[in-house]
Write an enzyme that holds these catalytic residues in place. Structure first.
Site, short mmCIF file in Angstrom:
data_model
loop_
_atom_site.label_atom_id
_atom_site.label_comp_id
_atom_site.label_asym_id
_atom_site.label_seq_id
_atom_site.Cartn_x
_atom_site.Cartn_y
_atom_site.Cartn_z
CB THR A 150 -0.99 0.04 1.18
OG1 THR A 150 -0.26 0.10 2.42
CG2 THR A 150 -1.92 -1.15 1.18
CG MET A 202 -4.74 5.42 -2.88
SD MET A 202 -5.92 6.67 -2.33
CE MET A 202 -7.41 5.97 -3.03
CG HIS A 203 -2.60 2.84 3.90
ND1 HIS A 203 -1.35 2.36 3.62
CD2 HIS A 203 -2.41 4.11 4.38
CE1 HIS A 203 -0.44 3.27 3.92
NE2 HIS A 203 -1.06 4.34 4.38
CG ASP A 204 -8.20 1.48 5.28
OD1 ASP A 204 -7.28 0.70 5.59
OD2 ASP A 204 -8.72 2.26 6.09
#
Ligand code: BDR
Ligand code: CA
Length: 321
Positions: free
Chosen positions: A194, A240-242
């Protein structure tokens, strides 16, 4: 083809909101519930924000409140400097009249997964306390979940809250250790991938242009998140981790995985580190490489559809009324 049933366990949170709206807008996903957790904000704020997001998308799915504190450590402070005092950047507290499901998150999860054995993907994008509680409440659930897709961890890279730890694991290391020790199908979308996936202001403006309501909201809250990332990495982008965890469910081929048994360091300087385990435990499918451009484009393409999908939901609500 039937849609993939999905429950997201979440601490909204700016990138959580992006992940949830991605899931609502994707026609291959059936987001059947949200469970909330402390982390980016206090759990009561997470529940209110999750309820508000369901209102915003015209998708009145159940939202069930989970744990307010970690299993064993003293709670870390919410990350208001990353996500804002109320979770959505500099926006004030959102107002919703929707009420949460009366069941605590781990009971809601057990009931819902048992109602659809083998069909539900559970995607935690916050600390893993609710998932550890679910295992304690109903150990057989591990065989009934289709798979667990976790946003968290930093296996072969640096952490983001310390040199060793990623935020979601660091916020409840004992819960994460409990989850990694269990015998279920697990995938980890962590900082190894991520931290390579980003969007900039123009990307969010392009979503807002096509979907002024929901895309406009995502563009608005992204400004705070981009400012935070600019202050630490010096670039006008946000990571944009999640959303990447949810995108790995719809577009697995954008990622490359390695099977690694994992454990979590639960004390000392390295607390929250996700490390290779020498113990005999089921390996986790850890995402180790990603086509970042592809993931970014998928996110933008799907979120541009958000308002159109919302209008379809409005019609369904109206015909059911
Ligand atoms: C994770 O921590 C939170 O700040 C984000 O919402 C994401 O779930 C990234 O480390
Ligand atoms: Ca999150």
């Amino acid at each position: 083809m039937s849609k993939q049933k999905l429950i997201i366990d979440t601490d909204p949170g700016i990138d959580d909101a992006m992940a949830i709206h991605y899931a609502f807008a994707h026609e291959a996903l059936d987001l059947i519930g949200l469970t909330t957790i402390f982390g980016n904000v206090f759990v009561e704020q997470a529940t209110r924000n999750a309820l508000w997001l369901t209102d915003q998308a015209s998708r009145p799915i159940p939202v069930s409140q989970g744990a307010a504190t970690p299993l064993a450590i003293t709670p870390n402070a919410p990350s208001h400097y990353v996500h804002g005092d109320e979770g959505f950047g500099d926006l004030p507290a959102m107002i919703t009249t929707r009420l949460a499901d009366p069941r605590p998150a781990h009971i809601f999860l057990a009931d819902t997964i048992r109602a659809y054995p083998g069909e539900v993907i559970l995607c935690p994008i916050g600390p893993l306390t609710n998932i550890a509680r679910l295992l304690d409440h109903d150990p057989a659930i591990a065989t009934l979940v289709k798979k667990l897709v976790i946003m968290g961890g930093a296996v072969d890279c640096a952490g983001n809250v310390s040199a060793f730890a990623e935020a979601n694991i660091w916020n409840d290391p004992h819960a994460a250790e409990r989850v990694f020790a269990a015998d279920w199908d697990m995938e980890l979308i962590g900082l190894d991938v991520t931290s390579h996936i980003s969007c900039d202001a123009d990307d969010f403006l392009s979503i807002a242009k096509e979907s002024p309501d929901i895309g406009g909201f995502l563009e608005r809250i992204s400004q705070f998140y981009i400012n935070f990332y600019h202050s630490i990495i010096g670039r006008h982008v946000c990571l944009m981790h999640d959303p990447s965890a949810v995108i790995s469910i719809t577009d697995e081929t954008a990622f490359e995985y390695e099977n690694i048994p994992l454990e979590v360091v639960c004390s000392g300087e390295r607390i929250g580190a996700t490390i290779r385990s020498q113990q005999k435990r089921r390996p986790v499918r850890v995402a180790k490489a990603v086509n970042a451009k592809q993931v970014q484009e998928i996110f933008l393409d799907i979120c541009k559809q958000s308002d159109k999908i919302k209008k379809q939901s409005d019609k369904i609500q109206a015909s059911n009324a």
